[in-house]
Scaffold this active site. Structure first.
Site, short mmCIF file in Angstrom:
data_model
loop_
_atom_site.label_atom_id
_atom_site.label_comp_id
_atom_site.label_asym_id
_atom_site.label_seq_id
_atom_site.Cartn_x
_atom_site.Cartn_y
_atom_site.Cartn_z
N ASP A 78 -14.32 -2.62 -2.06
CA ASP A 78 -13.25 -3.61 -2.24
C ASP A 78 -13.76 -4.68 -3.21
O ASP A 78 -14.95 -4.77 -3.50
CB ASP A 78 -12.90 -4.22 -0.88
CG ASP A 78 -11.66 -5.10 -0.92
OD1 ASP A 78 -10.82 -4.93 -1.83
OD2 ASP A 78 -11.52 -5.97 -0.03
N GLU A 85 -13.11 -5.46 -8.82
CA GLU A 85 -12.50 -5.61 -10.16
C GLU A 85 -13.51 -6.13 -11.18
O GLU A 85 -13.39 -5.74 -12.35
CB GLU A 85 -11.32 -6.58 -10.07
CG GLU A 85 -10.13 -6.03 -9.30
CD GLU A 85 -10.37 -5.93 -7.79
OE1 GLU A 85 -11.21 -6.69 -7.29
OE2 GLU A 85 -9.74 -5.10 -7.15
N ASP A 131 -3.14 -5.06 -2.04
CA ASP A 131 -2.43 -5.95 -1.11
C ASP A 131 -0.94 -6.05 -1.39
O ASP A 131 -0.42 -7.08 -1.81
CB ASP A 131 -3.07 -7.34 -1.17
CG ASP A 131 -4.55 -7.29 -0.82
OD1 ASP A 131 -5.00 -6.27 -0.25
OD2 ASP A 131 -5.26 -8.27 -1.11
O1 MIG Z 1 -9.87 -11.22 -0.09
O2 MIG Z 1 -11.66 -7.41 3.16
O3 MIG Z 1 -7.36 -5.44 -0.49
O4 MIG Z 1 -7.57 -4.36 2.06
O5 MIG Z 1 -8.51 -6.04 4.10
C1 MIG Z 1 -9.31 -10.13 0.63
C2 MIG Z 1 -10.47 -8.07 3.41
C3 MIG Z 1 -10.31 -9.03 0.74
C4 MIG Z 1 -8.73 -7.28 0.17
C5 MIG Z 1 -8.35 -5.86 0.41
C6 MIG Z 1 -7.89 -5.70 1.83
C7 MIG Z 1 -8.98 -6.15 2.78
C8 MIG Z 1 -9.36 -7.61 2.48
N1 MIG Z 1 -9.77 -7.74 1.09
#
Ligand code: MIG
Length: 725
Positions: A332, A335, A456
């Protein structure tokens, strides 16, 4: 153009290389036929068979500008994860991986960047892949109606012109260039569960058991709260006193376990990861690391552009996965997304002495305003990386490349998740038979390493519709194994929406429920029985078709064919099919037209040219046509199809079928009217056949059937079945 331009002919491809030392380079496939071309100053004219294309390529203010004329009815498809219709016209798209919380239609950019498009005019398709991980903009008929203008904000790139004329051929060639999609383990097709976050340990086990009392689940995800202070490769021992035992127990229940891993490395003396990675991070300048804000607070980021960092990361992943027995990795924030706005709040705080409470309020405010992030793709304006400053690494910090050159982030940002996924993949490949990685961000080629989910998305009806469009855009851009948060992530829509979401995505390759912190508890075992029933039915239907999905995963892996796709992929000549993104094809045999509106009992369905049979009531339709259809989840099977399902094979098409099988009773080959429908993956046993056409009767075995839609139980001794007309 100057002379640092190189042209190479490949199989149905011309590769144009501008400049040197691209951090991620791809090769044109070798072979013939290859296009002829001519260059006249800035214009290059290409031709292959009866397809031709003219591109203007100019260098201007440290940019490369590629221009092409657009026909009035020309369609522009692809471009990866875009919250836009299939046909992208009158829009300006940015390529800059961006953490876009709660996006809506036309919000741009999103998490992943793929500068690959397919132009279709008069049923003739040509592909264009502009390989540059730098900031790029595609202006598609927005500033000038009849022009496609692509700006690479760098002085180097690779341009691949890919000849068709079929969309399917172009996609296959694009996947020969950038790599065929990975083959997921079969459990990755199951129903997977997640939320932000499941903890503590006992609760995790309870959840798993509660689910299992209702429905099989194949995997459970651990979101960021399993870590100690969000420090990667650590555990919160209070919440999870015995992580290993917990994972073992989940494994005994048949559930795979996948932890999230962010790229942040907390700046903390003595934290082993920081100590080891200090020298492997993105740099502010020659001497200092780039320090920013992430989940653990002040942190730095591994510089994945370098082999040395990749090797280090691989070793950490291996250690972590082996120590606890994980089955995959969830990447996650890659990017990479950082909280620059939090840096600003910190600065304000130092200046004005803000209390923690006020800081939290500002933070919350920014979070809510988050849904206003990004820019609108259909609004004419100048875009630069500064528009995305709140959550992106600063454009001017440095990566140290393997060739010893310091290169600014803005020239390679979009490839960051690619190299992170590659390093993660290589680690898992060494220690696991099956590799599974879920990634939020990515670049062209990421399909070799990871599945992608759409981040999201808001839990709204608009979010649901939008999701289908995005998944189809991803599929047409080489990302076969894609999915979304079932039910949506941000906020929480009602049960009807959640149920519809599960139905709509019943055939979407990656099938995981997930939701935000604070979103209402919505595990299905806690839902009102009416909706629980619908969701369970959707999951059952998916499980019934699992052998077909598995077959399509193989097909995608071996032949570069998307698993789900928009109608225009299979019916390219059909003008209507370019404007339908609320229906999708699953392979070439099944059409799914989910209900995407509240309070509806059915919907209007478009069926392209072919004969179709309604899976639920056996009614036969002749496309092209629009029909009214009343069903929980309208699905149609195309004439001439043989679909492997859990308890047998479904065939639809009159006469001339032959099904052969080997000694073990497994399907060896199916042929229909001299077309061989090859089986991929683990061949299936045929115990039953469902014949969806009245005019055929099997020879070679005895069966009592006659009712349409009933499975016929087979006498296992046959070797070959032939069907009469
Ligand atoms: O700033 O890890 O898209 O699936 O639950 C949010 C917490 C960070 C974004 C992800 C989401 C995840 C969440 N993350």
């Amino acid at each position: 153009m100057e002379d640092n331009i190189k042209l190479e002919r490949g199989k149905k491809v011309l590769k144009i290389t501008i400049g040197y030392d691209l951090c991620l380079s791809f090769n044109a496939p070798i072979g013939s036929p290859s296009p002829d071309f001519e260059m006249d100053r800035d214009t290059i004219s290409l031709r292959l068979g009866n397809q031709s294309l003219k591109l203007d390529i100019k260098k201007e203010d440290k940019k490369i500008i590629i221009t092409k004329k657009l026909g009035i009815k020309e369609k522009v498809l692809g471009f990866g994860e875009k919250a836009l219709p299939l046909n992208k016209r009158r829009v300006r798209l940015a390529f800059w991986n961006y953490d876009h919380l709660g996006y809506n239609y036309y919000d741009d950019p999103l998490y992943l960047s793929i500068p690959f498009t397919i132009f279709v005019e008069n049923n003739s398709a040509i592909g264009l892949f502009i390989n540059s991980p730098a900031f790029c903009i595609a202006d598609i008929g927005l500033s000038e109606y009849d022009k496609f203008i692509f700006e690479v904000h760098d002085e180097k790139c690779e341009i691949f012109v890919i000849f068709g004329p079929q969309i399917s051929e172009i996609l296959r060639t694009y996947l020969e260039i950038t790599g065929k999609p990975f083959l997921p383990p079969i459990w990755a097709l199951g129903y997977q569960i997640s939320r932000y976050s499941y903890f503590p340990q006992d609760y995790v086990l309870d959840i798993a058991k509660n689910y299992l009392s209702e429905i099989p689940i194949s995997a459970l995800y651990l979101d960021i709260d399993y870590m100690d202070g969000y420090k990667i490769f650590t555990w919160n021992n209070k919440r999870f006193p015995e992580p290993k035992a917990m994972i073992e127990e989940l494994h005994k229940l048949g559930i795979k376990v996948i932890p999230i891993i962010d790229p942040y490395i907390k700046v903390e003396e003595g934290y082993n990861i920081y100590e080891e990675a200090k020298t492997l991070c993105i740099k502010r300048d020659n001497k200092n690391p780039y320090i920013t804000m992430g989940w653990p607070g002040l942190c730095t980021l591994p510089d994945f552009m370098r082999k040395e960092t990749q090797t280090w990361w691989s070793s950490k992943i291996k250690e972590f996965v082996e120590r606890y027995g994980f089955d995959g990795i969830w990447l996650d924030m890659n990017e990479p997304s950082v909280f620059n706005y939090k840096m600003i709040i910190e600065d304000l705080s130092t200046k004005f002495g803000l209390s923690e409470e006020i800081k939290a309020i500002i933070d919350r405010l920014v979070y809510i305003l988050g849904s206003k992030r990004g820019v609108k793709a259909n609004v004419l304006r100048n875009i630069s990386p500064n528009d995305f400053f709140d959550l992106s690494v600063e454009p001017n910090v440095f990566h140290l490349l393997d060739n010893g050159k310091m290169t600014e982030h803005k020239y390679l940002r979009n490839a960051y998740p690619y190299f992170q996924a590659k390093a993660t993949y290589e680690a898992l490949k060494e220690i696991r038979k099956d590799v599974f990685i879920l990634s939020r961000s990515g670049y062209a080629g990421i399909q070799k390493y990871a599945a992608i989910w759409t981040g999201d998305v808001p839990s709204t009806w608009e979010g649901l519709k939008l999701t289908l469009a995005i998944l189809l855009n991803l599929s047409l851009s080489g990302i076969s194994f894609c999915g979304c948060d079932l039910g949506g992530f941000v906020e929480r829509g009602d049960y009807e929406l959640i149920a519809r979401w599960h139905q709509a995505c019943a055939f979407v390759p990656f099938y995981r429920v997930h939701k935000d912190k604070g979103a209402t508890e919505a595990e299905i075992y806690n839902m009102p029985s009416k909706y629980k029933k619908k969701i369970k039915e959707a999951i059952d239907l998916r499980m019934k078709f699992l052998p077909y999905l598995w077959h399509l995963c193989w097909k995608s892996h071996l032949e570069g064919e998307p698993i789900i796709r928009p109608l225009c992929y299979d019916f390219q000549e059909d003008e209507e099919s370019y404007y339908i993104e609320d229906e999708y094809m699953v392979g070439s045999s099944l059409l799914c037209a989910p209900i995407l509106e509240p309070n509806s009992k059915g919907r209007e369905v478009y069926l392209p040219r072919s004969k179709w049979i309604d899976f639920w009531n056996g009614e036969i339709q002749e496309g092209p046509t629009y029909i009214e259809c009343v069903a929980e989840l309208p699905i149609f099977i195309r004439y001439g199809s043989a679909i492997p399902v859990k308890d047998g094979i479904i065939i639809f098409g009159e006469g001339d079928w032959r099904i052969y099988h080997d000694e073990k009773g497994k399907v060896a080959e199916i042929s229909y009217k001299n077309n061989v429908l090859k089986q991929y993956g683990e061949p299936m046993e045929i115990r039953n056949i469902m014949i969806l056409a009245q005019k055929i009767s099997p020879r070679g075995f005895k069966a009592n059937y006659n009712r349409l839609g009933t499975m016929i139980e087979l006498d296992k001794t046959f070797k070959e079945i032939e069907f009469d007309k």
